[in-house]
Design a protein around this motif. Sequence first.
Motif, PDB file in Angstrom:
ATOM      1  N   LEU A 191      43.573  45.332  33.202  1.00  0.00           N
ATOM      2  CA  LEU A 191      43.196  44.053  33.767  1.00  0.00           C
ATOM      3  C   LEU A 191      42.463  44.210  35.086  1.00  0.00           C
ATOM      4  O   LEU A 191      42.736  45.216  35.961  1.00  0.00           O
ATOM      5  N   GLN A 193      41.130  44.110  39.092  1.00  0.00           N
ATOM      6  CA  GLN A 193      41.718  44.079  40.487  1.00  0.00           C
ATOM      7  C   GLN A 193      41.269  42.743  40.888  1.00  0.00           C
ATOM      8  O   GLN A 193      40.239  42.397  40.877  1.00  0.00           O
ATOM      9  N   GLN A 194      42.238  42.013  41.905  1.00  0.00           N
ATOM     10  CA  GLN A 194      41.855  40.886  42.606  1.00  0.00           C
ATOM     11  C   GLN A 194      42.042  41.625  44.064  1.00  0.00           C
ATOM     12  O   GLN A 194      42.936  42.087  44.703  1.00  0.00           O
ATOM     13  N   ARG A 198      45.208  46.866  46.084  1.00  0.00           N
ATOM     14  CA  ARG A 198      45.303  47.371  45.068  1.00  0.00           C
ATOM     15  C   ARG A 198      46.352  48.543  44.688  1.00  0.00           C
ATOM     16  O   ARG A 198      46.812  49.058  45.657  1.00  0.00           O
ATOM     17  N   ARG A 211      46.714  42.015  40.346  1.00  0.00           N
ATOM     18  CA  ARG A 211      45.395  41.832  39.258  1.00  0.00           C
ATOM     19  C   ARG A 211      45.868  40.321  39.186  1.00  0.00           C
ATOM     20  O   ARG A 211      45.098  39.479  38.459  1.00  0.00           O
TER      21      ARG A 211
END
Length: 424
Positions: A191, A193-194, A198, A211
Amino acid sequence: MRDQDPSPASAERRLTTKEAAEVLGVKPETVYAYVSRGQLSSRRMPGGRGSTFDGREVEALARRNRRESSGSPGSGGELSVRTRITLIEEDRYYYRGVDATELATRHSYEEVAEWLWTGHMRPGTSFTAPEAAVLVARRAVDGLPEHTSPTDRLRVAAIGAGTADPLRFDLSEEAVLGTARTLIPTLVAALPQQGTYRRDEGPLAQRLWSRLSGRDADEASLRALDTALALLVDHDLAASTLAVRVAASARAHAYAAVSAGLGVLEGPLHGASSGLAHRLLVDVLDEGDAGPVIAEELRAGRRIPGLGHRLYTGEDPRARVLFDLLEEIPNAGPALAAARDIVATTARHTPLHANVDLTLAVLTVSCGMPATAGETIFAVARTAGWIAHALEEYGERPLRMRPSGHYVGPKPPQPLPLPQPLPE
């Protein structure tokens, strides 16, 4: 393997492993799985080579398996499947006989998953994703359109990871458990990363957080996410779980079985419910009052998401646990108040308790996650339960999940259809 009828001759004597397997319509190794689960008793043959089985026991088990394949008597036509995984009873639910809410509050998601798979509690259990599988899964996911749903991303990741595993067709318990421990972290790693938070190591909840939210994770929020994952691991034969068991009954490998579950999960009546509750909660927060928002939903003919559950007459035990944990999350106060307003407003007409979808919505709204985050949490969590059910189904007679259709169409023979012109 053929599924043959019990014969009086076989019932009168002891059967070899091969003979018992033929009567049951399973592989010889499955016969020993029945023994390990206490469904059959065995006796060593003279000289210590192989085992024998009571013919009457084998015949009785064969009859029981056939009954369950076509639905239990008195079930109203509904499919009934014998399982040792989850029991839902009197507004509580249990994993292998242990209260699931107690397991979820005292153990990590990974530890609860191991309990569900093996019946053993292994403190400190962690899952590691193989680099090769992650690389393939990420490449597959990165090629999808930006608007792709999280469940679609996870399904593509599962298929990609499967293609990277040359041993995926090995359905032995040891091999499937190995797949389970690597597939779940691979799905999370695939998915996007946001933000700048991290994580590709540490507890799975910590990796999943990166995520779902661009914010830094505080301890209370991570604990709530980890507990939510553990609470959602399994919930008896939900629609997606049944799809997994059908796939496993046809001896599809674990990656394919999980993909089948993800396909069903995306339905609006299943995994997407938490997203609907998220949007409702945001509307109530924007309006400052649940009354007009609920009125508009009812006026449009829509049911109110996040309320009630067909398996619980009272409170959803998963919601109760999560509400307690959400109280400890910084800045969750407004979302919690909005959720309580929704419950109180609808109670004037129909007294329904909050379900786990509403508590997931409080979590996702409070932690700056998108509306789809609840669906992602649900899918990742339930993957562990799906694999537990696939493992259980691999030990049963193949293709037993094959009901007969009840034909209600035109009575044959009908004449051949006349050609019709193509539409302009």
